[in-house]
Design an enzyme around this catalytic site. Structure first.
Site, PDB file in Angstrom:
ATOM      1  N   LYS A   1      -1.804  -4.530  12.064  1.00 14.45           N
ATOM      2  CA  LYS A   1      -2.904  -4.410  13.030  1.00 14.45           C
ATOM      3  C   LYS A   1      -3.859  -5.586  13.022  1.00 14.45           C
ATOM      4  O   LYS A   1      -4.262  -6.056  11.967  1.00 14.45           O
ATOM      5  CB  LYS A   1      -3.725  -3.163  12.709  1.00 14.45           C
ATOM      6  CG  LYS A   1      -2.977  -1.903  13.002  1.00 14.45           C
ATOM      7  CD  LYS A   1      -3.909  -0.741  12.815  1.00 14.45           C
ATOM      8  CE  LYS A   1      -3.151   0.557  12.967  1.00 14.45           C
ATOM      9  NZ  LYS A   1      -3.699   1.601  12.134  1.00 14.45           N
TER      10      LYS A   1
ATOM     11  N   ARG B   1      -0.572  -3.633 -13.666  1.00 15.39           N
ATOM     12  CA  ARG B   1      -2.023  -3.795 -13.839  1.00 15.39           C
ATOM     13  C   ARG B   1      -2.421  -3.784 -15.309  1.00 15.39           C
ATOM     14  O   ARG B   1      -3.382  -4.463 -15.693  1.00 15.39           O
ATOM     15  CB  ARG B   1      -2.763  -2.681 -13.097  1.00 15.39           C
ATOM     16  CG  ARG B   1      -2.693  -2.904 -11.611  1.00 15.39           C
ATOM     17  CD  ARG B   1      -3.413  -1.829 -10.853  1.00 15.39           C
ATOM     18  NE  ARG B   1      -3.506  -2.195  -9.467  1.00 15.39           N
ATOM     19  CZ  ARG B   1      -3.659  -1.335  -8.471  1.00 15.39           C
ATOM     20  NH1 ARG B   1      -3.731  -0.047  -8.724  1.00 15.39           N
ATOM     21  NH2 ARG B   1      -3.753  -1.754  -7.238  1.00 15.39           N
TER      22      ARG B   1
ATOM     23  N   GLY C   1      -2.166  -7.512   0.722  1.00 13.02           N
ATOM     24  CA  GLY C   1      -1.389  -6.618   1.587  1.00 13.02           C
ATOM     25  C   GLY C   1       0.058  -6.625   1.182  1.00 13.02           C
ATOM     26  O   GLY C   1       0.380  -6.951   0.039  1.00 13.02           O
TER      27      GLY C   1
ATOM     28  N   GLY D   1      -7.872  -4.966  -1.267  1.00 15.04           N
ATOM     29  CA  GLY D   1      -9.124  -5.009  -0.502  1.00 15.04           C
ATOM     30  C   GLY D   1     -10.066  -6.094  -0.986  1.00 15.04           C
ATOM     31  O   GLY D   1     -10.765  -6.730  -0.192  1.00 15.04           O
TER      32      GLY D   1
HETATM   33  P1  AMP Z   1      -0.447  -5.207   5.812  1.00 15.56           P
HETATM   34  O1  AMP Z   1      -0.721  -4.073   4.867  1.00 15.56           O
HETATM   35  O2  AMP Z   1      -1.565  -5.561   6.696  1.00 15.56           O
HETATM   36  O3  AMP Z   1       0.153  -6.374   5.074  1.00 15.56           O
HETATM   37  O4  AMP Z   1       0.639  -4.658   6.857  1.00 15.56           O
HETATM   38  C1  AMP Z   1       1.926  -4.395   6.449  1.00 15.56           C
HETATM   39  C2  AMP Z   1       2.631  -3.484   7.417  1.00 15.56           C
HETATM   40  O5  AMP Z   1       2.757  -4.090   8.694  1.00 15.56           O
HETATM   41  C3  AMP Z   1       4.031  -3.194   6.934  1.00 15.56           C
HETATM   42  O6  AMP Z   1       4.127  -1.810   6.682  1.00 15.56           O
HETATM   43  C4  AMP Z   1       4.908  -3.611   8.089  1.00 15.56           C
HETATM   44  O7  AMP Z   1       5.968  -2.716   8.319  1.00 15.56           O
HETATM   45  C5  AMP Z   1       3.958  -3.606   9.273  1.00 15.56           C
HETATM   46  N1  AMP Z   1       4.441  -4.456  10.382  1.00 15.56           N
HETATM   47  C6  AMP Z   1       4.774  -5.755  10.346  1.00 15.56           C
HETATM   48  N2  AMP Z   1       5.239  -6.163  11.544  1.00 15.56           N
HETATM   49  C7  AMP Z   1       5.210  -5.098  12.384  1.00 15.56           C
HETATM   50  C8  AMP Z   1       5.592  -4.889  13.753  1.00 15.56           C
HETATM   51  N3  AMP Z   1       6.101  -5.874  14.492  1.00 15.56           N
HETATM   52  N4  AMP Z   1       5.412  -3.658  14.270  1.00 15.56           N
HETATM   53  C9  AMP Z   1       4.900  -2.663  13.509  1.00 15.56           C
HETATM   54  N5  AMP Z   1       4.545  -2.800  12.214  1.00 15.56           N
HETATM   55  C10 AMP Z   1       4.696  -4.002  11.650  1.00 15.56           C
END
Ligand code: AMP
Length: 414
Positions: free
Chosen positions: A222, A35, A372, A395
């Site tokens: 999620k 950063r 993300g 975010g």
């Molecule tokens: P994000 O911050 O929304 O990019 O989410 C990333 C997180 O989603 C990571 O920590 C991954 O381990 C998790 N993730 C991806 N695929 C799966 C899955 N099939 N089941 C559970 N967690 C997952």
């Protein structure tokens, strides 16, 4: 709109809001200075012109005033090293000490202010309210902080001749230094820093000026945290690839059997149909009998996950399917891994997506990765410099692709 390149900073005092919210270890060593490095072009341009720098930032989430572990004094030495010049530091961001330090600042000199969030006024939210405070007490505290926030904001603005915002990571916040203080500067004396300018341009290329076909790949864990984003994307994209944990919500909605995989109820399948978006779902999964890297693994159709097993990544058929769609795209947005990429046995799908994006980019597509863990993915695979743009804003980027106006951007663009 004013730009850094069109502005001559000679003899001017510039307040630059940066995002120096860097991770520190227990001895206050900076463990990742990305950063800080990203803000250097803006800071160096101002110094090279003969301007002086008043640098403001937050660090961490202090909630009860000054705390040494959140002090920006920990980064002074490294900032001096990066800029190749002495960095002066005041242990305040407003008040007489700061005014005196700013008055003494000569062209080419740098002053770093203390963590802006040591003052509740930066965020404009009351602090220290008793948990059982009445509604009247809450309302009074809110009113009081809004009033003192005005004074705080004006004090910050009065320090400088010109305001530069280079903190995209906080552009979605209506804080004193990220949005509110801009109103005290005329349009010709406020502008984006280079980093902020690049982020805004990248988001516009994807959300406003997209060349079709436009494909978004949404992964991560999620759906619930991304429903608004997916809803907005469904009005813009040609293809929506759903990956990661949210696959199983969609698969279940379509009547599949998903074992123990994470799942939330959802109505987005119908919206995709209504908008004629090609919804691309995984067809197979790499499954595990436990949420761990060492679990037993197998492959199966995505809608036939046995009880006791869960989908941890996409399978090889889905990798090929996704890669095919991605390679035919001219605009690509990737947010969130296809699987639990932190475990080495479940990185294959995310790698396949990253590699397909790299190939599409080589063939002229514009690709934006961010918001993300997909950023961590491209870094892990050493592919960050082979996509068009990797966003620094978590975010903030998510809110931008949700279609929201970011206060930090609006404050400059007017
Ligand atoms: P994000 O911050 O929304 O990019 O989410 C990333 C997180 O989603 C990571 O920590 C991954 O381990 C998790 N993730 C991806 N695929 C799966 C899955 N099939 N089941 C559970 N967690 C997952």
């Amino acid at each position: 709109m004013q730009t850094l390149d069109n502005y001559n900073f000679a003899g001017k005092k510039a307040f630059v809001r940066v995002d120096f919210n860097v991770p520190l270890d227990e001895n206050f060593n900076i463990t990742d200075d990305t950063r800080m490095v990203k803000a250097l072009p803006t800071l160096k341009k101002i110094l090279a012109d003969g301007g002086s720098l008043i640098i403001g930032s937050h660090l961490g989430r202090p909630k009860k005033g000054p705390e040494d572990k959140f002090s920006l004094r920990h980064i002074v030495a490294h900032l001096s090293e990066l800029l190749g010049t002495e960095v002066k530091f005041v242990d305040e961001c407003v008040g007489d000490k700061v005014k005196a330090a700013v008055a003494a600042l000569k062209p080419g000199e740098v002053l770093l202010l203390e963590n802006l969030r040591f003052h509740a006024e930066e965020e404009g939210k009351p602090r220290g309210l008793a948990e059982d405070a009445s509604d009247e007490e809450k309302a009074a505290a809110k009113k009081a902080i809004k009033a003192s926030q005005k004074e705080f904001t004006k004090e910050l603005a009065d320090l400088a001749d010109v305001y530069v915002n280079d903190a995209f990571g906080t552009a979605h916040r209506t804080h004193a230094s990220t949005a509110l203080m801009a109103e005290y500067f005329s349009p010709e004396n406020k502008m984006f820093g280079y980093l902020m300018g690049k982020e805004v341009a990248a988001v516009d290329k994807v959300m406003k000026e997209m060349v079709r076909p436009f494909t978004a790949i949404m992964g991560g864990s999620k759906v619930s945290s991304k429903i608004d984003i997916i809803e907005n994307l469904l009005t813009k994209v040609d293809n929506l690839i759903i990956a990661g944990g949210m696959t199983y919500t969609f698969t279940k909605a379509l009547g599949g059997k998903i074992g123990n995989s994470i799942c939330e109820d959802d109505k987005l399948v119908n919206k995709a149909k209504a908008n004629h978006v090609n919804l691309v779902l995984a067809v197979d999964a790499k499954i595990a009998d436990d949420f761990s890297n060492d679990a037993n693994t197998d492959f199966c159709d995505v809608d036939k996950i046995p009880d006791g097993w869960e989908g941890m990544d996409i399978g090889p058929k889905s990798e090929a399917l996704f890669a095919d769609v991605i390679k035919k795209s001219k605009t690509i947005l990737w947010n969130g891994p296809t699987g639990v990429f932190e475990f080495d046995n479940f990185t294959s799908g995310s790698r396949a997506v990253a590699e397909a994006i790299v190939e599409a980019t080589k063939n002229g597509a514009f690709s934006l990765v961010g918001g993300g863990d997909s950023v961590a993915c491209v870094n892990k695979f050493g592919l960050a410099d082979k996509v068009s743009y990797v966003s620094t804003g978590g975010g903030a980027l998510l809110e931008a692709i949700e279609g929201k106006t970011l206060p930090g951007i609006a404050a400059i663009q007017g």
